[in-house]
Design a protein around this motif. Structure first.
Motif, mmCIF file in Angstrom:
data_model
loop_
_atom_site.group_PDB
_atom_site.id
_atom_site.type_symbol
_atom_site.label_atom_id
_atom_site.label_comp_id
_atom_site.label_asym_id
_atom_site.label_seq_id
_atom_site.Cartn_x
_atom_site.Cartn_y
_atom_site.Cartn_z
ATOM 1 N N LYS A 29 36.948 47.147 25.197
ATOM 2 C CA LYS A 29 35.967 48.037 25.833
ATOM 3 C C LYS A 29 36.605 49.364 26.239
ATOM 4 C CE LYS A 29 33.560 44.190 27.701
ATOM 5 N NZ LYS A 29 33.668 43.373 28.862
ATOM 6 N N THR A 30 37.832 49.300 26.744
ATOM 7 C CA THR A 30 38.534 50.526 27.127
ATOM 8 C C THR A 30 38.786 51.393 25.900
ATOM 9 O OG1 THR A 30 39.564 49.406 29.009
ATOM 10 C CG2 THR A 30 40.586 51.463 28.270
ATOM 11 N N TYR A 31 39.175 50.780 24.809
ATOM 12 C CA TYR A 31 39.423 51.518 23.571
ATOM 13 C C TYR A 31 38.135 52.150 23.032
ATOM 14 C CZ TYR A 31 40.643 52.477 18.728
ATOM 15 O OH TYR A 31 40.827 53.090 17.524
ATOM 16 N N LYS A 32 37.051 51.396 23.055
ATOM 17 C CA LYS A 32 35.797 51.871 22.480
ATOM 18 C C LYS A 32 35.070 52.893 23.357
ATOM 19 C CE LYS A 32 33.013 49.002 20.364
ATOM 20 N NZ LYS A 32 32.175 47.818 20.065
ATOM 21 N N TYR A 33 35.045 52.667 24.675
ATOM 22 C CA TYR A 33 34.208 53.466 25.562
ATOM 23 C C TYR A 33 34.979 54.262 26.614
ATOM 24 C CZ TYR A 33 31.062 49.950 23.641
ATOM 25 O OH TYR A 33 30.384 49.111 22.798
ATOM 26 N N GLY A 34 36.261 54.047 26.702
ATOM 27 C CA GLY A 34 37.049 54.632 27.788
ATOM 28 C C GLY A 34 37.026 56.140 27.873
ATOM 29 N N ASN A 35 36.962 56.818 26.725
ATOM 30 C CA ASN A 35 36.999 58.276 26.768
ATOM 31 C C ASN A 35 35.816 58.860 27.541
ATOM 32 O OD1 ASN A 35 35.132 57.550 24.806
ATOM 33 N ND2 ASN A 35 35.644 59.240 23.454
ATOM 34 N N GLN A 36 34.724 58.127 27.670
ATOM 35 C CA GLN A 36 33.566 58.592 28.437
ATOM 36 C C GLN A 36 33.835 58.626 29.944
ATOM 37 O OE1 GLN A 36 29.777 56.700 27.225
ATOM 38 N NE2 GLN A 36 31.032 55.655 25.679
ATOM 39 N N PHE A 37 34.859 57.878 30.378
ATOM 40 C CA PHE A 37 35.107 57.709 31.809
ATOM 41 C C PHE A 37 36.488 58.181 32.249
ATOM 42 C CE2 PHE A 37 32.202 54.429 30.280
ATOM 43 C CZ PHE A 37 31.101 54.709 31.068
ATOM 44 N N GLN A 38 37.235 58.759 31.337
ATOM 45 C CA GLN A 38 38.614 59.129 31.620
ATOM 46 C C GLN A 38 38.762 60.014 32.858
ATOM 47 O OE1 GLN A 38 40.596 60.852 28.272
ATOM 48 N NE2 GLN A 38 42.595 60.702 29.224
ATOM 49 N N GLU A 39 37.921 61.002 33.006
ATOM 50 C CA GLU A 39 38.010 61.932 34.143
ATOM 51 C C GLU A 39 36.931 61.687 35.197
ATOM 52 O OE1 GLU A 39 40.497 64.127 34.473
ATOM 53 O OE2 GLU A 39 41.335 63.422 32.571
ATOM 54 N N ARG A 40 36.122 60.675 35.030
ATOM 55 C CA ARG A 40 34.975 60.466 35.921
ATOM 56 C C ARG A 40 35.352 59.933 37.298
ATOM 57 N NH1 ARG A 40 29.948 60.934 33.616
ATOM 58 N NH2 ARG A 40 29.484 61.261 35.806
ATOM 59 N N TYR A 41 36.598 59.533 37.505
ATOM 60 C CA TYR A 41 37.022 59.065 38.819
ATOM 61 C C TYR A 41 36.837 60.153 39.864
ATOM 62 C CZ TYR A 41 41.348 61.615 37.859
ATOM 63 O OH TYR A 41 42.270 62.578 37.559
ATOM 64 N N THR A 42 36.855 61.413 39.444
ATOM 65 C CA THR A 42 36.688 62.520 40.398
ATOM 66 C C THR A 42 35.285 62.555 40.993
ATOM 67 O OG1 THR A 42 36.124 64.035 38.604
ATOM 68 C CG2 THR A 42 38.437 63.923 39.245
ATOM 69 N N ASP A 43 34.329 61.870 40.365
ATOM 70 C CA ASP A 43 32.965 61.827 40.899
ATOM 71 C C ASP A 43 32.906 61.191 42.288
ATOM 72 O OD1 ASP A 43 32.411 62.822 38.409
ATOM 73 O OD2 ASP A 43 31.114 61.183 37.787
ATOM 74 N N THR A 44 33.902 60.379 42.627
ATOM 75 C CA THR A 44 33.915 59.721 43.937
ATOM 76 C C THR A 44 34.289 60.684 45.063
ATOM 77 O OG1 THR A 44 36.250 59.076 43.802
ATOM 78 C CG2 THR A 44 34.624 57.538 42.885
#
Length: 111
Positions: A29-44
């Motif tokens: 799942k990380t390999y397939k979809y991870g690029n969508q969430f790579q920088e999204r931790y900043t949303d917190t």
């Protein structure tokens, strides 16, 4: 004696698969979809720098991502939901922290 050896080997293989399959699932799942969430931790607005991240669950409308902060000091689950075709931050939870503010765990285990 031969049947006993085969049985032991079979049991060991089954144990390795039972333990390994959840890790394999997360890594895929990380390999397939991870690029969508790579920088999204900043949303917190609380997580500032990460060591790594793993996609624990993913569907067309929801995702659950583990972000491990630099230095492996804190692990956070962040949930996203898709609205109007875009991933939106939903909520987050600190599951473990070396600072003592959380004492949880995750399976499969990442630290």
């Amino acid at each position: 004696m031969k049947k006993k050896t085969v049985l032991i080997v079979l049991i060991l293989i089954i144990c390795v698969l039972i333990i390994g399959i959840p890790y394999i699932s997360v890594e895929i799942k990380t390999y397939k979809y991870g690029n969508q969430f790579q920088e999204r931790y900043t949303d917190t607005n609380m997580i500032t720098d990460i060591e790594y991240y793993k996609v624990f669950s993913y569907s067309e409308t929801k995702a659950k991502i583990l972000y491990v902060e630099s230095g492996h000091e804190t692990g956070n689950f962040v949930w996203f939901k898709k609205e109007d075709g875009k991933w939106q931050y939903d909520h987050w939870e600190t599951i473990w922290s070396e600072n003592g503010s959380a004492d949880g765990w995750t399976f499969p285990f990442y630290r």
